[in-house]
Scaffold this motif. Sequence first.
Motif, PDB file in Angstrom:
ATOM      1  N   PHE A   1      15.197  44.114 -20.781  1.00 51.80           N
ATOM      2  CA  PHE A   1      14.273  44.255 -21.899  1.00 51.80           C
ATOM      3  C   PHE A   1      14.285  45.626 -22.562  1.00 51.80           C
ATOM      4  O   PHE A   1      13.791  45.778 -23.666  1.00 51.80           O
TER       5      PHE A   1
ATOM      6  N   MET B   1      -8.799   3.471   6.031  1.00 46.35           N
ATOM      7  CA  MET B   1      -7.652   4.008   5.295  1.00 46.35           C
ATOM      8  C   MET B   1      -7.569   3.402   3.898  1.00 46.35           C
ATOM      9  O   MET B   1      -7.400   4.087   2.902  1.00 46.35           O
ATOM     10  N   THR B   2      -7.772   2.068   3.828  1.00 43.42           N
ATOM     11  CA  THR B   2      -7.654   1.401   2.538  1.00 43.42           C
ATOM     12  C   THR B   2      -8.710   1.906   1.560  1.00 43.42           C
ATOM     13  O   THR B   2      -8.387   2.273   0.431  1.00 43.42           O
TER      14      THR B   2
ATOM     15  N   VAL C   1      -8.791  10.511  -8.318  1.00 49.05           N
ATOM     16  CA  VAL C   1      -7.744  11.483  -8.551  1.00 49.05           C
ATOM     17  C   VAL C   1      -6.924  11.202  -9.797  1.00 49.05           C
ATOM     18  O   VAL C   1      -6.535  12.114 -10.517  1.00 49.05           O
TER      19      VAL C   1
ATOM     20  N   THR D   1      -7.583   6.997  -5.387  1.00 51.04           N
ATOM     21  CA  THR D   1      -6.999   6.581  -6.652  1.00 51.04           C
ATOM     22  C   THR D   1      -8.003   6.743  -7.781  1.00 51.04           C
ATOM     23  O   THR D   1      -7.686   7.266  -8.840  1.00 51.04           O
TER      24      THR D   1
ATOM     25  N   ARG E   1       0.832  -1.186   0.000  1.00 46.17           N
ATOM     26  CA  ARG E   1       0.000   0.000   0.000  1.00 46.17           C
ATOM     27  C   ARG E   1       0.876   1.250   0.000  1.00 46.17           C
ATOM     28  O   ARG E   1       0.618   2.226  -0.682  1.00 46.17           O
TER      29      ARG E   1
ATOM     30  N   TYR F   1      25.918  38.850 -22.343  1.00 52.47           N
ATOM     31  CA  TYR F   1      24.842  38.414 -23.244  1.00 52.47           C
ATOM     32  C   TYR F   1      23.919  39.581 -23.584  1.00 52.47           C
ATOM     33  O   TYR F   1      23.359  40.223 -22.712  1.00 52.47           O
TER      34      TYR F   1
ATOM     35  N   LYS G   1       2.111   1.973  -3.320  1.00 49.94           N
ATOM     36  CA  LYS G   1       1.054   2.530  -4.142  1.00 49.94           C
ATOM     37  C   LYS G   1       0.843   4.007  -3.791  1.00 49.94           C
ATOM     38  O   LYS G   1       0.716   4.867  -4.667  1.00 49.94           O
TER      39      LYS G   1
ATOM     40  N   LEU H   1      -5.471  13.770 -12.465  1.00 47.52           N
ATOM     41  CA  LEU H   1      -4.046  13.992 -12.657  1.00 47.52           C
ATOM     42  C   LEU H   1      -3.664  13.863 -14.120  1.00 47.52           C
ATOM     43  O   LEU H   1      -2.877  14.638 -14.651  1.00 47.52           O
TER      44      LEU H   1
ATOM     45  N   THR I   1      12.869  39.032 -27.595  1.00 42.97           N
ATOM     46  CA  THR I   1      12.968  37.654 -27.122  1.00 42.97           C
ATOM     47  C   THR I   1      12.821  36.698 -28.293  1.00 42.97           C
ATOM     48  O   THR I   1      13.546  35.708 -28.399  1.00 42.97           O
TER      49      THR I   1
ATOM     50  N   THR J   1      -0.436  20.195 -18.982  1.00 45.28           N
ATOM     51  CA  THR J   1       0.930  20.705 -18.870  1.00 45.28           C
ATOM     52  C   THR J   1       1.689  20.456 -20.163  1.00 45.28           C
ATOM     53  O   THR J   1       2.389  21.316 -20.674  1.00 45.28           O
TER      54      THR J   1
ATOM     55  N   THR K   1      -7.930   5.258   0.365  1.00 41.37           N
ATOM     56  CA  THR K   1      -6.906   5.305  -0.674  1.00 41.37           C
ATOM     57  C   THR K   1      -7.504   4.948  -2.025  1.00 41.37           C
ATOM     58  O   THR K   1      -7.220   5.577  -3.040  1.00 41.37           O
ATOM     59  N   LYS K   2      -8.355   3.888  -1.994  1.00 42.88           N
ATOM     60  CA  LYS K   2      -8.937   3.443  -3.270  1.00 42.88           C
ATOM     61  C   LYS K   2      -9.751   4.549  -3.905  1.00 42.88           C
ATOM     62  O   LYS K   2      -9.641   4.834  -5.089  1.00 42.88           O
TER      63      LYS K   2
ATOM     64  N   PHE L   1       1.095  12.946  -8.228  1.00 41.47           N
ATOM     65  CA  PHE L   1       0.610  14.263  -7.849  1.00 41.47           C
ATOM     66  C   PHE L   1       1.690  15.317  -8.064  1.00 41.47           C
ATOM     67  O   PHE L   1       1.419  16.434  -8.476  1.00 41.47           O
TER      68      PHE L   1
ATOM     69  N   ASP M   1       9.758  43.761 -25.740  1.00 44.23           N
ATOM     70  CA  ASP M   1      10.084  42.603 -24.895  1.00 44.23           C
ATOM     71  C   ASP M   1       9.898  41.341 -25.711  1.00 44.23           C
ATOM     72  O   ASP M   1      10.742  40.460 -25.773  1.00 44.23           O
TER      73      ASP M   1
ATOM     74  N   LEU N   1      20.705  40.692 -26.263  1.00 46.25           N
ATOM     75  CA  LEU N   1      19.683  40.011 -27.060  1.00 46.25           C
ATOM     76  C   LEU N   1      19.960  40.101 -28.555  1.00 46.25           C
ATOM     77  O   LEU N   1      19.572  39.224 -29.310  1.00 46.25           O
TER      78      LEU N   1
ATOM     79  N   ALA O   1      15.986  36.796 -30.316  1.00 47.79           N
ATOM     80  CA  ALA O   1      17.082  36.086 -29.666  1.00 47.79           C
ATOM     81  C   ALA O   1      16.921  34.579 -29.772  1.00 47.79           C
ATOM     82  O   ALA O   1      17.901  33.839 -29.771  1.00 47.79           O
TER      83      ALA O   1
ATOM     84  N   ILE P   1       1.229   7.317  -6.107  1.00 51.00           N
ATOM     85  CA  ILE P   1       0.221   8.376  -6.257  1.00 51.00           C
ATOM     86  C   ILE P   1       0.817   9.732  -5.910  1.00 51.00           C
ATOM     87  O   ILE P   1       0.614  10.721  -6.625  1.00 51.00           O
TER      88      ILE P   1
ATOM     89  N   TYR Q   1      14.510  44.283 -14.982  1.00 48.46           N
ATOM     90  CA  TYR Q   1      13.668  44.241 -16.173  1.00 48.46           C
ATOM     91  C   TYR Q   1      14.117  45.267 -17.211  1.00 48.46           C
ATOM     92  O   TYR Q   1      14.239  44.955 -18.397  1.00 48.46           O
TER      93      TYR Q   1
END
Lengths: 331, 430
Positions: A292, B1-2, B12, B9, A39, A77, A42, B16, B90, B23, B5-6, A50, B86, A79, B93, A46, A288
């Motif tokens: 820039f 608790m078990t 979540v 899982t 457990r 450096y 596991k 995720l 950028t 992302t 957790t399940k 996360f 800006d 730009l 560059a 998780i 900044y």
Amino acid sequence: MTDIQERPPQADAEKPQPAAAGRPPGGVGREHTLQIRKRRRKEALIAHLFLAPWFVGLIAITSIPLLASLYLSFTDYHLIQDWGWVGFENYRTMFTEDPRFLKALSNTTIYVVVSVPLQLAFALALALILDRGVRGLPIYRSIYYLPSLLGSSVAIAILWRKVFGADGLFNEFLGFFGYEGTSWVGDPSTALGTLVVLNVWTFGSPMVIFLAGLRQIPPSYYEAASIDGAGKMRQFWSITLPLLTPIIFFNLVLQLIGAFQSFTQAYVVSGGNGSPADSTLFYTMYVYQKGFNSFQMGYASAMAWVLVLIIAVLTAVNFMMSKYWVFYSDK
Amino acid sequence: MTTHTKRLTRRVLPALAVVGAMTLTACGGGDSGGDGSDGGDVTLRVAWWGSDERQRITEEAIAKFEEQNEGIKIQPEYSTFDAYYDQLTTQVASNDAPDVFAVEIRRLGELARGGVMADLDGLVGTDDLNQELLESGAIDGVQYGIPTGANAFAVMANTKVFEDAGIDLPDDTSWTWEDYMELSAELTDTTDSGLYGTQISNNDAFLKIFAAQRGEAFYGEGELAVSEETVTDWFAYQLEQIDEGATPDGPRSVEIGENVETSLVATNTGAMGMWWTNQLGTLTAGSGEEVELLRMPSDAGAQTGGMFLQPTMFWTVSGNSAKQEAAGKLVDFLVNDPEAGAIMGSDRGLPMNSSVLDSIRDGLPEADVKSLAFIDDISDETDVPPTALPGGAGEIPNLLKRYSEEVYFERMTPQEAAAAFITEANSVLS
């Protein structure tokens, strides 16, 4: 910090402890351990899942650019133009040939030294008032917290510019007392002050933390104290304040770091150039500008690293000093 | 608790997964549309800064271009002026510059010498363009930028404020700096409180004209050419304006700043100010009154009025772009096509293509008609347009503003400020 969150102290004593309660030794126990281990694994998986998005961000968006900027801080450096290795030249220039750097450093230091203690005092005072069991506490808490959410936003900075402008609310208010003010954001002797006030105004987040801290102080202490004849002031100085020192310390560290890095407010209130006469040129804003406006990214990187060092040293000193004034009740 | 957790899982993990996916897409999203070549089409990225109105009309013109040039798609990247460089630098560059982008004269030299831009010779037709102005976009004989249009820096007067004060508009062919100061102070005195004769301008164009009247150029090769004495007098003049009540006091002047929409003339709280001619429309719209263009004042013994036409900005093409031909086509369309001219008017300065100007002359809004008449009027008196400025010229306005403020608040004398300004400016210029 942690000791406070894990309280109230009675909890430990009351918690039943089934694991130790007469389990027969041998096979069953081992199987049980295996299950626990499984457990655990596991749970660890998780937990890592996360953490994954944050971790990807840390490496891709934070760590790599961070290291790159460390390298760039030893180069000139630019730009657009060619650039190369210059060793410690940027760092030397900063402290010996750049009056604006020193100006930015002193502006920021004044801002931090004045606004952070004021902000914390304000936060603590309001937390104390709210902790007295005011009706509708959640509402007040939210209202007072609001500026913290908004404080670093562009909209509030624009609002601030208006409030402290020549025809702003603040002068309107002063007008009642017969005082005719000019523009507070346009005068180099008061512009930094308006930014200090803006930062103090965002006292909400330390206040909420103070409130949580106050809730952790066992009422029995106060009961005992009042039986012994201690007045409210005495109770504050001898019970509340000492038990709150870890929280004060925590807030102090966070706010100091935050204040050193503040950018948006000064950028917007000054119109992006530290005006008037560099009186609101904050450290980050100068970084900044160098990066820039002048495209001198190497120099800007070096400045950023000096700021990192300043904050690191300051925080370390803060932690060392904490030995002398922060009181952890479980030690 | 078990069970806990399940449940965790089950609930979540999908969440995720979603976060993770987001992302990843966020990471990959940056370069979407970078080449975007679907079915042999060419996609051009075009960058500029400016107001909502400019965005609207530029996109309208671009739509026209896409109609005429099948196979070329335009992807605009506009931003506010504050954020523009800006982003652009950028991108430059990281070798990801837009195919076509706008720059002002202050940054053209720096970027072109940095090897960022393509030679536009042969890519854009320049025969009908004002050759003197075109010269401004050339550096060491290479045409890096095509001017979008022309502007003059001038005094603008809100006729309503003059009328209310019972004062006549000045004769701008003969007025001196002394007259300008006295008139402004008189206007402040005669009008209600809260109204002013003029407002401070820190614009480097003002100083350039001030210097030209004394026979001095503003820039030399990689340094300032203007003398310390002239800059001292200029700072002293600014301070005197405040002291005489010609302008609001120091703090108010700083607060008013350079924003055109909130300027005194635009809000009917001031009689005069100095701006570029393409800002006349904004001032007129803001005030709702007649705003007149006046020549810059001069000194009694001045050799020249010092006024000049300047390209408002330039269209340039990225030197890294693989689609320079298509990019050139777009620039050519924007400066040479009458339809584009009709749509965009004088937003980026009055068009400098004579045939475009002739074809749209009748349809121009009133403010543009006025600017055009004014520029025609002064055309015999103007100096040659400036050539590309030294590197770092983009920082000069900020320097001027900062040292001006040191003077207003008497933290430096005009002389000290002038010396410090020249030293710092020369360390910035290259």
